[in-house]
Scaffold this motif. Structure first.
Motif, short mmCIF file in Angstrom:
data_model
loop_
_atom_site.label_atom_id
_atom_site.label_comp_id
_atom_site.label_asym_id
_atom_site.label_seq_id
_atom_site.Cartn_x
_atom_site.Cartn_y
_atom_site.Cartn_z
N THR A 420 0.82 -1.22 0.00
CA THR A 420 0.00 0.00 0.00
C THR A 420 0.85 1.27 0.00
O THR A 420 0.34 2.36 0.26
N ASN A 421 2.16 1.10 -0.31
CA ASN A 421 3.07 2.25 -0.31
C ASN A 421 3.00 3.02 1.00
O ASN A 421 2.75 4.22 1.04
N ASP A 422 3.24 2.27 2.08
CA ASP A 422 3.23 2.86 3.42
C ASP A 422 1.87 3.48 3.73
O ASP A 422 1.76 4.61 4.23
N TYR A 423 0.81 2.73 3.43
CA TYR A 423 -0.59 3.05 3.74
C TYR A 423 -1.15 4.19 2.89
O TYR A 423 -2.23 4.71 3.20
N GLU A 424 -0.48 4.55 1.81
CA GLU A 424 -1.04 5.58 0.94
C GLU A 424 -2.23 5.04 0.15
O GLU A 424 -3.17 5.77 -0.15
N LYS A 425 -2.21 3.76 -0.19
CA LYS A 425 -3.34 3.10 -0.85
C LYS A 425 -4.21 2.46 0.23
O LYS A 425 -3.78 2.29 1.37
N PRO A 426 -5.45 2.08 -0.13
CA PRO A 426 -6.33 1.45 0.86
C PRO A 426 -5.70 0.18 1.45
O PRO A 426 -5.20 -0.67 0.71
N ILE A 427 -5.71 0.07 2.77
CA ILE A 427 -5.13 -1.10 3.42
C ILE A 427 -6.10 -2.27 3.30
O ILE A 427 -7.30 -2.09 3.07
N PHE A 428 -5.59 -3.47 3.46
CA PHE A 428 -6.39 -4.67 3.26
C PHE A 428 -6.00 -5.74 4.28
O PHE A 428 -4.97 -5.64 4.94
N SER A 429 -6.83 -6.75 4.40
CA SER A 429 -6.54 -7.88 5.28
C SER A 429 -5.61 -8.85 4.57
O SER A 429 -5.71 -9.05 3.36
N ALA A 430 -4.72 -9.47 5.33
CA ALA A 430 -3.77 -10.41 4.75
C ALA A 430 -3.46 -11.51 5.75
O ALA A 430 -3.68 -11.35 6.96
N LEU A 431 -2.97 -12.63 5.24
CA LEU A 431 -2.59 -13.73 6.12
C LEU A 431 -1.31 -14.39 5.64
O LEU A 431 -0.96 -14.33 4.46
N ASP A 432 -0.63 -14.99 6.57
CA ASP A 432 0.61 -15.70 6.29
C ASP A 432 0.64 -16.93 7.19
O ASP A 432 0.03 -16.94 8.26
N TRP A 433 1.34 -17.97 6.77
CA TRP A 433 1.39 -19.19 7.57
C TRP A 433 2.68 -19.95 7.33
O TRP A 433 3.43 -19.68 6.38
N HIS A 434 2.92 -20.89 8.21
CA HIS A 434 4.06 -21.79 8.04
C HIS A 434 3.67 -23.16 8.55
O HIS A 434 3.05 -23.29 9.61
N ILE A 435 3.99 -24.18 7.78
CA ILE A 435 3.72 -25.56 8.17
C ILE A 435 5.04 -26.19 8.59
O ILE A 435 5.95 -26.35 7.77
N ALA A 436 5.14 -26.52 9.85
CA ALA A 436 6.39 -27.06 10.39
C ALA A 436 6.25 -28.56 10.59
O ALA A 436 5.65 -29.01 11.56
N ALA A 437 6.77 -29.32 9.63
CA ALA A 437 6.70 -30.78 9.74
C ALA A 437 7.69 -31.30 10.78
O ALA A 437 7.59 -32.42 11.25
N SER A 438 8.67 -30.48 11.12
CA SER A 438 9.65 -30.86 12.14
C SER A 438 9.93 -29.63 12.99
O SER A 438 9.11 -28.73 13.09
N GLY A 439 11.11 -29.54 13.59
CA GLY A 439 11.44 -28.40 14.42
C GLY A 439 11.72 -27.15 13.61
O GLY A 439 11.83 -27.19 12.38
N LEU A 440 11.82 -26.02 14.31
CA LEU A 440 12.09 -24.74 13.66
C LEU A 440 13.44 -24.23 14.12
O LEU A 440 13.71 -24.16 15.32
N ILE A 441 14.27 -23.87 13.15
CA ILE A 441 15.58 -23.32 13.47
C ILE A 441 15.68 -21.94 12.85
O ILE A 441 15.68 -21.79 11.62
N GLY A 442 15.74 -20.90 13.68
CA GLY A 442 15.85 -19.54 13.18
C GLY A 442 14.50 -18.85 13.05
O GLY A 442 13.44 -19.43 13.31
N SER A 443 14.54 -17.57 12.65
CA SER A 443 13.33 -16.78 12.46
C SER A 443 12.63 -17.20 11.17
O SER A 443 13.19 -17.94 10.35
N ILE A 444 11.40 -16.71 10.98
CA ILE A 444 10.66 -17.07 9.77
C ILE A 444 11.38 -16.56 8.53
O ILE A 444 11.38 -17.22 7.48
N ASN A 445 12.03 -15.39 8.62
CA ASN A 445 12.79 -14.88 7.48
C ASN A 445 13.98 -15.79 7.16
O ASN A 445 14.27 -16.07 5.99
N GLU A 446 14.65 -16.26 8.19
CA GLU A 446 15.80 -17.16 7.99
C GLU A 446 15.34 -18.49 7.40
O GLU A 446 16.01 -19.06 6.52
N ILE A 447 14.21 -19.00 7.88
CA ILE A 447 13.68 -20.27 7.38
C ILE A 447 13.35 -20.15 5.89
O ILE A 447 13.69 -21.02 5.09
#
Length: 572
Positions: A420-447
């Motif tokens: 939204t260009n730092d909220y200049e455009k209309p904001i909207f709902s969004a979702l994100d997810w992660h499916i961890a079949a095993s353990g997690l090592i590091g942040s979501i960005n690192e993964i």
């Protein structure tokens, strides 16, 4: 001169207090105690002020339409509850003496009944006729005194025991009892501290399970539960025989709602109007959050059918063949819903459910939250929100799973801000997810950098296998939407080209890592004109599997076993 004392109560470390444990019962108890400390117990302590004959008290009833403050209208009223929600409480008192007497009572009650919960309380004198209540609360109390107290907290040094002691399994503090006395089976019993005892009591039937009663009187109020019980433990959330069990923890939070709330208060003509606006807005948001969660709960209940004397939720193809099925857990004669709200009220919502329901329910929650906030008193239209969903194995550490869901919600918010260009455009709902079949090592960005970034021949830059985050609602000329994604997953699960052809799907997953040309060759080999189509997408996406460095199908393949459509258009 009409002098009052404004008081703000703020809880600190809420997330750690609620989700610092790996046991769902303790998380439920923590959430209940936080809500009680900042609302129900506040009302109780105000009524005790009245019993001391220090004056009458006025407690705003959220179920009525009487929003006007009474403390300045009635000389007999010595204290008034202005607002309570989100871990914060605002009150007005006729004198500092009464404010301090209330503070003694509420802090004593919290020390006794919610050990480990930290609160900060600040008072500030207010000239009702000359000063603006909003400025006093924001600048002098919240940004001033409360922030100073939080930056310089008094160190808490709990007594760790004298002589020979045992430690609590959850907190590491001195154990005072065993959990078997509070609803935990003896074979699973563990040592507990005062804090954990207080949390477990809220879900113990021998202590009238107040946390469940509150849930029944709010989120499940008016719903026909059909005899199903509300779960206390992750093992109650449903299983599939012979398969690994997963749970989903979903955390949702409104977008820029605080800014909108402050903008609305700035339109207040005076202090009385300010309080009216505080109450109207908070009441409307609370109702919206509860109604949205109630709609999700109702969808779960309505999806249950009976098969061979078992309660199940089934995902069928057009021919009636079972694609996926959840068998509701039955323990000691009780059948449990595969869904449990943990935090609710306002725009901050967290729930846990069977892992295969997390994506559908989170998307539905965002949709319903927009629907129920469409008529807020500021007339600025619907409120959007973002959600993060962590899908993990049933006995994965709950605290880590919640932290992941919170981080994923943050990822969705960052992406929305960028789009939204730092909220200049209309904001909207969004979702994100992660499916961890095993353990997690590091942040979501690192993964994602480690596991979901690839170098394909067609691009010089590193490409992304994930199309997450995505919009939860439809949008013209935008293909990264939940509805489009859900249709693609549904087609992979049910279309004759893909159904019961698991090896073919897994081959596509491997081919996608190799880029555009490899995906084209895959289509030619299997005589496919296109991969399942995303609405609003460029035709190249269906032919090459990629568009502008983003893969459109890796997420869908990964989600196939973790998606059961409830109320989605894909059911048709």
């Amino acid at each position: 001169m009409n002098n009052l004392v404004a008081t703000v109560i703020d809880t600190t470390g809420i997330q750690k207090y609620i989700f610092g444990s790996n046991r769902l019962r303790e998380n439920i108890g923590g959430s209940y105690l936080v809500q009680s400390a900042t609302f129900e117990w506040v009302k109780e302590c105000l009524l005790e002020i009245e019993k001391l004959e220090l004056g009458k008290v006025y407690i705003f009833d959220e179920e009525t339409d009487e929003f006007a403050p009474q403390i300045t209208r009635n000389s007999k009223i010595a204290a008034e509850l202005v607002y309570a929600g989100g871990g914060n409480t605002i009150l007005l008192f006729k004198s500092e003496e009464i404010a301090k007497e209330f503070t003694k009572k509420i802090t004593t009650k919290i020390l006794h009944e919610a050990p480990g919960l930290n609160i900060v309380i600040a008072h500030e004198k207010l000239d009702w006729d000359k000063e603006l209540l909003q400025e006093v609360i924001d600048k002098k109390l919240i940004q001033g005194k409360l922030e100073n107290e939080k930056r310089k907290p008094r160190p808490s040094m709990p007594i760790l025991g004298l002589g020979v002691t045992a430690t609590c399994n959850s907190t590491g503090l001195v154990a005072v009892d065993t959990s078997k006395r509070y609803g935990i089976p003896e074979n699973d019993s563990y040592l507990v501290s005062r804090e954990i005892v207080a949390k477990l009591k809220t879900v113990d039937r021998r202590h009238n399970e107040p946390a469940n009663k509150k849930l029944l009187n709010t989120i499940f109020k008016g719903l026909d539960l059909g005899g199903y019980a509300i779960p206390y433990d992750v093992d109650d959330l449903g299983r599939s025989e012979g398969n690994s069990s997963y749970i989903a923890i979903a955390h949702a939070d409104g977008n820029r709602l605080g800014n909108r709330f402050q903008n609305y208060l700035q339109t207040a003509s005076n202090n009385e109007d300010c309080i009216v606006k505080i109450r109207k807005f908070s009441q409307a948001v609370n109702y919206a959050g509860r109604n949205a969660l109630r709609a999700v709960a109702e969808m779960v209940i309505n999806s249950i059918t009976i098969e061979d004397n078992q309660a199940v939720i089934k995902y069928l193809d057009k021919s009636g063949n079972v694609i996926n099925k959840i068998t509701l857990q039955k323990i000691d004669g009780k059948t449990y819903l595969p869904f449990r709200p943990i935090v609710y009220g306002g725009d901050d919502i967290t729930f846990v459910c069977d892992g295969r329901l997390g994506l559908s329910l989170a998307a539905k929650l965002l949709d319903k939250f927009e629907e129920f906030t469409d008529n807020l008193p500021d007339n600025e239209g619907k409120v959007t929100a973002c959600a993060g969903i962590a899908i993990v194995k049933t006995h994965y550490p709950f605290a880590k799973a919640y932290a992941l869901s919170e981080a994923l919600c943050g990822q969705a918010k960052k992406w929305m801000k960028k789009e939204t260009n730092d909220y200049e455009k209309p904001i909207f709902s969004a979702l994100d997810w992660h499916i961890a079949a095993s353990g997690l090592i590091g942040s979501i960005n690192e993964i994602r950098k480690r596991e979901y970034e690839v170098q394909i021949p067609e691009l010089k830059e590193v490409a992304s296998l994930v199309m997450r985050p995505m919009r939860s609602g439809c949008c013209e000329n935008e293909w990264r939407t939940w509805s489009g994604f859900a249709k693609v997953v549904h087609e992979l699960n049910t279309h004759e080209d893909w159904e019961n052809r698991r090896n073919k799907v897994m081959t596509l997953r491997d081919v996608l890592r190799q880029g555009h040309e490899a995906t084209k060759q895959f289509r030619q080999l299997y005589r496919l004109e296109s991969l399942p189509k995303f609405p609003e997408a460029n035709t190249n996406l269906g032919k090459e599997g990629w568009y502008e460095g983003i893969c459109g199908y890796f997420d869908a393949i990964e989600a196939m076993e973790f998606y059961i459509p409830l109320g989605d258009s894909t059911d048709e």
